[in-house]
Write an enzyme that holds these catalytic residues in place. Structure first.
Site: not given
Ligand SMILES: *Cc1c(COP(=O)(O)O)cnc(C)c1O
Length: 390
Positions: A57, A109, A181, A206
């Site tokens: 961890r 998001y 983000d 992604k």
């Molecule tokens: C999918 C997504 C998230 C969340 O990510 P997870 O891996 O699904 O927890 C946050 N920000 C954006 C822009 C996303 O497309």
């Protein structure tokens, strides 16, 4: 043979860094990929000099390789890997305390919206959502207890553009922490730390992972002080990424450049084709000449990405198209080798109240196309058949 350890990954161009990031060859055996250290704990050979990693961890060598890799790519001082994008975002926001106020982009998001509007509020951390395409709105939302600004650019799903340096310049004057983000652009196209952002977060699920087979999140700190805080939070909250997933993510990241470059060419063609149709009321893609904020985007990014959103006119038509397409995955998520067609109103943004959603242009007819690596002519022909007679 040159000693790998003497190489300087920092001096390489981005595409080279993707393959030569410092840990690509196992020092002990010469193995051609980072070993998966599937261990929860580490033996103390000598109780007076503890091992580098003592408990997974707090630190795991496979995860560490990934964390150093993303820090190198983003140009930050320290990286962190989490069990999901939301784990990265929520753990990073735990840097704030009760009574603090956040200014966030209104088309954030969906999951982040839920975190900010219904979870952090219970900890007495309030958020004001503003249209960040105009810096004046951000300034107007400032309160004496404002501590952080949370950005997403291009935003999801209407790809609105925020002037990152404009915000960080103002935020520094006010002593505010800035977070961004970077899921849609990835460091291949956009390096927010160079624009003064303090913490870059990712859903690595992604584009970074790129194969729809791993759920992961990443964060990168601009300074050692912020890095130390994120380290304490990641360890204290226990939101870490496992060794198998860390390895799988690195496996995907090596081809990030090739995938992004290919998908972007196809996305531009798809956007142009959609624009040429009279039955599509709106197309959103930062590469389109009249996309709002395109000039700002070009100052802070080197490309337009692989996500194209478009309005087919009505919820009924959107559902008909989703049922008729044959090639793209009809699913939540984006950024994979295969194309993914999503329906924000019922998927990613279902958590958002309807009036709030509509105000942000996320209409019932809006579809989001994440362009994969298929031949674009096949993708267009498929979408053409799905759109005809609907
Ligand atoms: C999918 C997504 C998230 C969340 O990510 P997870 O891996 O699904 O927890 C946050 N920000 C954006 C822009 C996303 O497309």
């Amino acid at each position: 043979m040159a000693n790998k350890k003497e190489d300087q990954p920092n001096d390489y161009k981005f595409d080279t860094k993707l393959l030569h990031f410092g840990a690509e060859i196992d020092e002990t055996t010469g193995a051609s990929s980072v070993p998966i250290y599937q261990a929860s704990t580490f033996h103390h050979h000598d109780i007076f000099s503890p091992p580098t990693h003592d408990y997974s961890r707090s630190g795991n060598p496979t995860r560490q390789a990934l964390e150093d890799y993303i820090a190198l790519l983003e140009g930050g001082v320290r990286g962190f890997a989490y069990s999901s994008g939301m784990a990265a975002i929520s753990s990073s926001l735990m840097i704030l305390s009760a009574g603090d106020h956040i200014i966030a982009t209104e088309d954030v998001y969906g999951g982040t919206y839920r975190l900010l509007s219904s979870i952090l509020t219970r900890m007495n951390i309030e958020t004001t959502f503003v249209d960040m395409t105009d810096l004046a709105n951000v300034k107007a939302a400032y309160r004496p207890n404002t501590k952080a600004v949370y950005m997403e650019t291009p935003s999801n799903p209407t790809l609105r553009i925020t002037d990152v340096a404009g915000i960080t310049g103002w935020a520094k004057e006010k002593g505010l922490l800035t977070l961004l983000d970077n899921t849609f652009m990835t460091p291949y196209y956009q390096k927010p730390i160079e624009q003064g952002v303090d913490i870059v977060v990712h859903s690595a699920t992604k584009f970074l992972g790129g194969h729809s087979d791993v759920l992961a999140g990443l964060a990168v700190a601009r300074t050692e002080a912020i890095g130390a805080q994120l380290k304490q939070l990641q360890n204290g909250l226990g939101t870490v990424l496992g060794a198998q997933e860390s390895w799988l993510l690195m496996r995907g990241m090596k081809t990030l450049g090739a995938r992004m470059a290919h998908s972007e060419i196809s996305a531009a063609k798809l956007a142009a084709w959609l624009m040429s149709r009279s039955d599509i009321p709106a197309v959103y893609y930062p590469g389109l000449l009249d996309h709002p904020g395109r000039e700002i985007h070009e100052k802070q990014s080197t490309g337009y990405g692989a996500v194209v959103s478009f309005d087919v006119g009505s919820g009924e038509r959107a559902k008909a198209v989703l049922n008729k397409v044959r090639l793209p995955l009809v699913a939540v998520s984006l950024g994979s080798v295969e194309s993914i067609l999503s329906y924000p109103a019922m998927m990613s943004h279902a958590a958002m109240p309807k009036d709030f959603r509509l105000e942000r242009g996320i209409t019932d007819g809006l579809l989001r196309f994440s362009v994969g690596l298929e031949d674009i002519d096949d993708l267009i022909a498929d979408l053409d058949q799905a759109l005809s007679n609907t």
